[in-house]
Design a protein around this motif. Structure first.
Motif, short mmCIF file in Angstrom:
data_model
loop_
_atom_site.label_atom_id
_atom_site.label_comp_id
_atom_site.label_asym_id
_atom_site.label_seq_id
_atom_site.Cartn_x
_atom_site.Cartn_y
_atom_site.Cartn_z
N ALA A 100 61.66 -34.61 23.79
CA ALA A 100 60.40 -34.10 23.23
C ALA A 100 60.17 -32.65 23.60
N THR A 101 59.48 -31.95 22.73
CA THR A 101 59.09 -30.57 23.02
C THR A 101 57.62 -30.49 23.45
N TYR A 102 56.85 -31.54 23.13
CA TYR A 102 55.42 -31.57 23.49
C TYR A 102 55.04 -33.01 23.78
N ILE A 103 54.44 -33.23 24.93
CA ILE A 103 54.04 -34.57 25.35
C ILE A 103 52.54 -34.56 25.64
N SER A 104 51.79 -35.41 24.93
CA SER A 104 50.36 -35.55 25.16
C SER A 104 50.12 -36.98 25.63
N SER A 105 49.51 -37.16 26.81
CA SER A 105 49.35 -38.51 27.34
C SER A 105 47.95 -38.72 27.91
N PHE A 106 47.37 -39.89 27.61
CA PHE A 106 46.11 -40.30 28.23
C PHE A 106 46.40 -41.47 29.15
N GLN A 107 45.96 -41.35 30.41
CA GLN A 107 46.23 -42.38 31.41
C GLN A 107 44.92 -42.82 32.08
N PRO A 108 44.45 -44.04 31.81
CA PRO A 108 43.18 -44.49 32.38
C PRO A 108 43.29 -45.15 33.75
N GLN A 109 44.52 -45.53 34.18
CA GLN A 109 44.65 -46.30 35.42
C GLN A 109 45.58 -45.67 36.45
N LEU A 110 46.64 -45.01 36.01
CA LEU A 110 47.65 -44.49 36.93
C LEU A 110 48.00 -43.05 36.59
N VAL A 111 48.50 -42.34 37.56
CA VAL A 111 49.06 -41.01 37.30
C VAL A 111 50.27 -41.18 36.38
N TYR A 112 50.38 -40.30 35.40
CA TYR A 112 51.52 -40.36 34.47
C TYR A 112 52.83 -40.29 35.25
N GLY A 113 53.83 -41.07 34.85
CA GLY A 113 55.08 -41.17 35.59
C GLY A 113 55.75 -39.85 35.90
N LEU A 114 55.68 -38.90 34.97
CA LEU A 114 56.32 -37.61 35.18
C LEU A 114 55.63 -36.78 36.26
N LEU A 115 54.42 -37.17 36.63
CA LEU A 115 53.64 -36.39 37.60
C LEU A 115 53.48 -37.12 38.93
N GLN A 116 54.12 -38.27 39.10
CA GLN A 116 53.97 -39.05 40.32
C GLN A 116 54.83 -38.51 41.46
N THR A 117 54.32 -38.63 42.68
CA THR A 117 55.15 -38.37 43.86
C THR A 117 56.04 -39.59 44.09
N GLU A 118 57.06 -39.41 44.90
CA GLU A 118 57.97 -40.52 45.18
C GLU A 118 57.24 -41.66 45.89
N GLU A 119 56.34 -41.34 46.82
CA GLU A 119 55.63 -42.37 47.57
C GLU A 119 54.66 -43.13 46.66
N TYR A 120 53.98 -42.42 45.79
CA TYR A 120 53.05 -43.07 44.84
C TYR A 120 53.85 -43.97 43.90
N ALA A 121 54.97 -43.48 43.40
CA ALA A 121 55.81 -44.29 42.50
C ALA A 121 56.31 -45.55 43.21
N ARG A 122 56.67 -45.41 44.48
CA ARG A 122 57.16 -46.57 45.23
C ARG A 122 56.06 -47.62 45.36
N ALA A 123 54.84 -47.19 45.59
CA ALA A 123 53.72 -48.13 45.70
C ALA A 123 53.45 -48.82 44.37
N VAL A 124 53.49 -48.06 43.28
CA VAL A 124 53.24 -48.63 41.96
C VAL A 124 54.34 -49.61 41.57
N LEU A 125 55.59 -49.19 41.71
CA LEU A 125 56.72 -50.01 41.27
C LEU A 125 56.97 -51.19 42.19
N GLY A 126 56.49 -51.11 43.42
CA GLY A 126 56.69 -52.20 44.36
C GLY A 126 55.55 -53.20 44.39
N ALA A 127 54.59 -53.05 43.49
CA ALA A 127 53.41 -53.93 43.50
C ALA A 127 53.78 -55.39 43.24
N ARG A 128 54.84 -55.62 42.45
CA ARG A 128 55.24 -57.00 42.12
C ARG A 128 56.42 -57.48 42.93
N GLY A 129 56.93 -56.68 43.86
CA GLY A 129 58.06 -57.09 44.67
C GLY A 129 58.96 -55.90 44.98
#
Length: 281
Positions: A100-129
């Motif tokens: 993509a050349t332009y990405i527009s995203s609305f996120q009501p619950q989580l930080v958009y994946g491209l803007l997440q820190t590694e620690e935040y991503a680990r907490a999000v992705l590890g929520a189910r195991g």
């Protein structure tokens, strides 16, 4: 346990990577411990990657290239390997996102994946195991490489204010995440707005969505439910998504006001870190 003789290079990008690492290590007449000592890891880790038991990192791949004269071979392969670790239903979107050349995203619950820190991503992705968590996080971080390309896409993200208050991973993780959002102001291709609670009812109440635009291809609208994601290039859907996004932009705080709100919430809600890593209000 998977043995070397059972490894099928055509089975997956991870299997192919392992077979190539084994082949080039053999050609260099190095044992697994010898290669490990050169690239600052254990021989066991080399063996696990060769047998597709462990997912390689980009750092490992760059070191392997240097040690084995790979001329960027493993650094190129690791992108395919990490992308293959994404959920099967998400991989087509990740491919489109990278183009993509332009990405527009609305996120009501989580930080958009491209803007997440590694620690935040680990907490999000590890929520189910925790199974496969290392690979999942590495794959998410790999997606973020598009932010630092020579010609990165323009990324415009609107976050609900709720995202800033939802404590994911603990206070320190959240403080670092909000600090990271503020640091993204240094990237001219990234713009961030916050939709404040005061906005009330808005056109994003149905949930998150992202519009991808391309230089030569039709736009794509992407949405997710709790099972999987959905992409469409239907013109009516694109028109509706674009209109909703325009309304959200109009209701959101300006980029400057958004940064000020993020900074205030970071200080008031998550506090200053102490020397021992704890946070204080």
């Amino acid at each position: 346990m998977k043995h070397l003789k059972d490894l099928d290079p055509s089975a997956s990008p991870l299997d192919y990577y392992g077979a190539e690492l084994r082949r080039m290590r053999d050609e260099a007449k190095l044992s697994q411990p010898q290669l490990g000592s050169i690239i600052f890891c254990t021989g066991s880790l080399v063996g696990q990657i060769e047998t597709a038991k462990k997912v390689p990192t980009r750092d490992f791949s760059e070191r392997a290239d240097a040690a084995l004269g790979g001329n960027g071979h493993f650094s190129r392969l690791v992108g395919l390997v990490l992308r293959s670790q994404l959920p099967t239903w998400f991989q087509p979107y990740a491919e489109m996102e990278a183009k993509a050349t332009y990405i527009s995203s609305f996120q009501p619950q989580l930080v958009y994946g491209l803007l997440q820190t590694e620690e935040y991503a680990r907490a999000v992705l590890g929520a189910r195991g925790k199974d496969g968590l290392h690979a999942k996080v590495a794959a998410r971080m790999e997606r973020q490489r598009i932010l630092h390309r020579e010609h990165p896409p323009v990324i415009w993200v609107i976050l609900s204010e709720a995202v800033l208050h939802q404590e994911i991973g603990g206070r320190e993780v959240m403080r670092n995440q909000l600090s990271h959002l503020l640091s993204l102001r240094d990237l001219p291709s990234v713009q961030l707005q916050v939709l404040p609670f005061e906005a009330g009812a808005h056109t994003g109440l149905m949930g998150e969505f992202t519009v991808l635009r391309f230089a030569d291809d039709p736009d794509i609208l992407y949405t997710e439910d709790f099972v999987q994601g959905h992409m469409t290039a239907n013109p009516d859907a694109i028109r509706e998504g674009t209109l909703r996004y325009d309304h959200l932009q109009a209701a959101a705080l300006s980029v400057e006001q958004s940064a000020a709100l993020i900074a205030r919430i970071m200080e008031e809600r998550y506090g200053e870190p102490e020397a021992d890593g704890r946070t204080v209000a």
